[in-house]
Design an enzyme around this catalytic site. Sequence first.
Site, PDB file in Angstrom:
ATOM      1  N   LYS A 232      -3.957  -3.161  -9.538  1.00  0.00           N
ATOM      2  CA  LYS A 232      -4.663  -4.437  -9.693  1.00  0.00           C
ATOM      3  C   LYS A 232      -6.023  -4.394  -9.017  1.00  0.00           C
ATOM      4  O   LYS A 232      -6.278  -3.617  -8.090  1.00  0.00           O
ATOM      5  CB  LYS A 232      -3.792  -5.574  -9.173  1.00  0.00           C
ATOM      6  CG  LYS A 232      -2.605  -5.833 -10.102  1.00  0.00           C
ATOM      7  CD  LYS A 232      -1.789  -7.048  -9.741  1.00  0.00           C
ATOM      8  CE  LYS A 232      -0.699  -7.277 -10.797  1.00  0.00           C
ATOM      9  NZ  LYS A 232       0.188  -8.408 -10.462  1.00  0.00           N
ATOM     10  N   ARG A 270       6.889  -2.889  -8.740  1.00  0.00           N
ATOM     11  CA  ARG A 270       6.590  -2.672 -10.159  1.00  0.00           C
ATOM     12  C   ARG A 270       5.306  -1.852 -10.237  1.00  0.00           C
ATOM     13  O   ARG A 270       4.249  -2.301  -9.791  1.00  0.00           O
ATOM     14  CB  ARG A 270       6.420  -4.026 -10.852  1.00  0.00           C
ATOM     15  CG  ARG A 270       6.115  -3.957 -12.346  1.00  0.00           C
ATOM     16  CD  ARG A 270       5.951  -5.368 -12.905  1.00  0.00           C
ATOM     17  NE  ARG A 270       5.707  -5.354 -14.339  1.00  0.00           N
ATOM     18  CZ  ARG A 270       4.507  -5.223 -14.910  1.00  0.00           C
ATOM     19  NH1 ARG A 270       3.431  -5.106 -14.138  1.00  0.00           N
ATOM     20  NH2 ARG A 270       4.387  -5.245 -16.226  1.00  0.00           N
TER      21      ARG A 270
END
Length: 291
Positions: A232, A270
Amino acid sequence: MSERSVRRAARGPEPLPQALRDPGRTLVMGVVNVTPDSFSDGGQWFDTDVAIAHARHLLAQGADIVDVGGESTRPGAAHVSPEQELARVLPVVETLAREGAVVSVDTVNASTAEAVTQAGALIVNDVSGGLFDPEMTATVARSGAVYVLQHWRGTPETMNDLAVYGDVVAEVRAELAERLEEAVAAGVREEQVVLDPGLGFAKDPGHNWTLLSHLDALLDLGRPLLVGASRKRFLSGVVAPRVAQEPLARDAATAAVSALSAAAGAWAVRVHEVTGSLDAVRVAAEWREHS
């Protein structure tokens, strides 16, 4: 792994196989984006056969779970129809479930959740926490699947404008608690629920780091915690500037977050790249065992 280590490991919900409920370490969930516009891979796994092959590769590397998604949720992404999403993910889910994989499906649509759980998916990963589709919680309740309930404000088109908090930890915790209460009221058993702080969803980099450093406050809600930091944008601040804008260059930073999340007691991380995070959670398990 010793009995003491197993007792201290993050606990999973009942619908998972026993081996994944109490594995003695944080689980690793590998991401399979069956989309043409993923921020992390640019649609590399959009073809059905290629997506299946990629999922098998992640499993061979040691992924405990594969998370299959048919809609990008990056900031600014447009919503796709449930029919289009299902056409992308269902063949992948059917194949992987038939082969014995533990499959999660990343969807905000109740109709997709119903179809994929009937096809063998064990986990519904809903980034909206039930806010997008009012039928989602009832659908999950009927299915008995694990339900990953994520913190969410707005939609991918609007969430950046909603990243305003007085106390991000307290507010995210309160909003997750409210969503958990509403899911249970709709018939979802509490032991089905995994919580996710929603890193990058209506949060700026400072909010993300603050949440990561206070995972204990979220674990106090009494449910397992999934952490999704992989590749991210907020990680670009700790990556060498010359490559910081390349999502794949954030894998080492992702693994570091995986280790810290595991040490804090996260149930699963994740990630897009499995090997580094699998090593990271194993290191964290040894750290906890000998602390």
